[in-house]
Design a protein around this motif. Structure first.
Motif, mmCIF file in Angstrom:
data_model
loop_
_atom_site.group_PDB
_atom_site.id
_atom_site.type_symbol
_atom_site.label_atom_id
_atom_site.label_comp_id
_atom_site.label_asym_id
_atom_site.label_seq_id
_atom_site.Cartn_x
_atom_site.Cartn_y
_atom_site.Cartn_z
ATOM 1 N N GLY A 45 -68.608 38.622 -19.509
ATOM 2 C CA GLY A 45 -68.580 37.276 -18.831
ATOM 3 C C GLY A 45 -69.993 36.836 -18.464
ATOM 4 O O GLY A 45 -70.927 37.659 -18.515
ATOM 5 N N SER A 46 -70.246 35.545 -18.448
ATOM 6 C CA SER A 46 -71.338 34.976 -18.216
ATOM 7 C C SER A 46 -71.402 34.180 -16.744
ATOM 8 O O SER A 46 -70.360 33.408 -16.538
ATOM 9 N N SER A 47 -72.496 34.477 -15.887
ATOM 10 C CA SER A 47 -72.351 33.521 -14.741
ATOM 11 C C SER A 47 -73.872 33.129 -14.409
ATOM 12 O O SER A 47 -74.723 33.736 -14.870
ATOM 13 N N ARG A 66 -69.614 43.070 -17.470
ATOM 14 C CA ARG A 66 -68.309 43.504 -17.612
ATOM 15 C C ARG A 66 -67.978 44.828 -16.789
ATOM 16 O O ARG A 66 -68.787 45.706 -16.634
ATOM 17 N N SER A 113 -74.503 45.425 -19.415
ATOM 18 C CA SER A 113 -74.439 44.518 -18.492
ATOM 19 C C SER A 113 -75.857 43.979 -18.224
ATOM 20 O O SER A 113 -76.826 44.936 -17.898
ATOM 21 N N SER A 154 -64.794 34.170 -17.539
ATOM 22 C CA SER A 154 -64.815 35.625 -18.013
ATOM 23 C C SER A 154 -64.046 35.377 -19.473
ATOM 24 O O SER A 154 -63.242 34.348 -19.458
ATOM 25 N N TRP A 186 -70.266 48.435 -13.230
ATOM 26 C CA TRP A 186 -70.510 47.484 -14.483
ATOM 27 C C TRP A 186 -70.516 48.312 -15.584
ATOM 28 O O TRP A 186 -71.340 49.520 -15.321
ATOM 29 N N THR A 239 -65.600 37.773 -13.510
ATOM 30 C CA THR A 239 -66.202 38.016 -14.738
ATOM 31 C C THR A 239 -65.378 39.026 -15.645
ATOM 32 O O THR A 239 -64.107 39.249 -15.191
ATOM 33 N N SER A 240 -65.643 39.532 -16.751
ATOM 34 C CA SER A 240 -64.918 40.103 -17.562
ATOM 35 C C SER A 240 -64.888 41.705 -17.139
ATOM 36 O O SER A 240 -65.745 42.087 -16.599
ATOM 37 N N THR A 293 -69.289 30.167 -13.674
ATOM 38 C CA THR A 293 -68.962 31.505 -14.206
ATOM 39 C C THR A 293 -67.742 31.220 -15.332
ATOM 40 O O THR A 293 -66.947 30.495 -15.097
ATOM 41 N N SER A 324 -74.625 38.694 -17.464
ATOM 42 C CA SER A 324 -73.902 39.028 -18.233
ATOM 43 C C SER A 324 -73.185 40.205 -17.965
ATOM 44 O O SER A 324 -73.781 41.171 -18.085
#
Length: 166
Positions: free
Chosen positions: A93-95, A39, A156, A116, A152, A82-83, A114, A37
């Motif tokens: 964002g989730s990956s 950013r 995160s 964002s 990051w 990602t975000s 993934t 998770s």
């Protein structure tokens, strides 16, 4: 066969950090799963995740399917989205990165799912990626760093799981 997930390591950032590494990954599992998770502090656009294996970004190839504001495309790349601070405030964002047979003496394949997040007309990305690391060494470390941002963001999260197919 039942799949057994064991958390090997986790990291929730208490302060901004340039990269996160899972090191000394034991070779005792069948597969690996990483849940992220993220950013980054990039302000100009959505950011990307650079992932290196055993300290190397060479011999890695990616193919991806990208949905960007309702437009789908395919190409090759060495990162996934990602975000960032460009995206909606306080969204991450989730990956998910799945690595089968990570300790085998064969080339390693990866799959990445993934997204964002963004509550705007642009800047949201959804990707499915396939990757191959053309190396027969067991994977013992994985590092995640923002491609364009410096760090990051705080909160995160990084989770590494070992999977046994027994």
């Amino acid at each position: 066969m039942a799949n057994t997930y064991t958390r090997i390591a986790s990291n929730t950032l208490s302060t901004a950090t340039a990269s996160v590494t899972f090191s000394s990954i034991p070779a005792t599992y069948t597969d690996l799963l990483v849940k992220l998770s993220l950013r980054s502090d990039r302000t100009a656009d959505t950011d990307s995740v650079n992932m290196t294996v055993n300290g190397s970004g060479t011999s890695i190839t990616w193919v991806y399917l990208l949905a960007n504001n309702s437009v789908a495309s395919t190409a090759t790349a060495q990162r996934f989205y990602t975000s960032s601070d460009f995206n909606t405030a306080n969204t991450f964002g989730s990956s998910e990165v799945y690595i089968p047979n990570y300790a085998s003496a064969n080339f390693k394949s990866f799959s990445v799912d993934t997204v964002s997040e963004n509550n705007a007309a642009s800047g949201a990305q959804t990707e499915l990626l396939a990757q191959m690391w053309a190396n027969t060494a067991a994977i013992t470390s994985i590092t995640f760093a923002p491609q364009f941002g410096s760090n990051w963001k705080q909160y995160s999260t990084f989770y590494l799981y070992g999977i046994n197919n027994s």
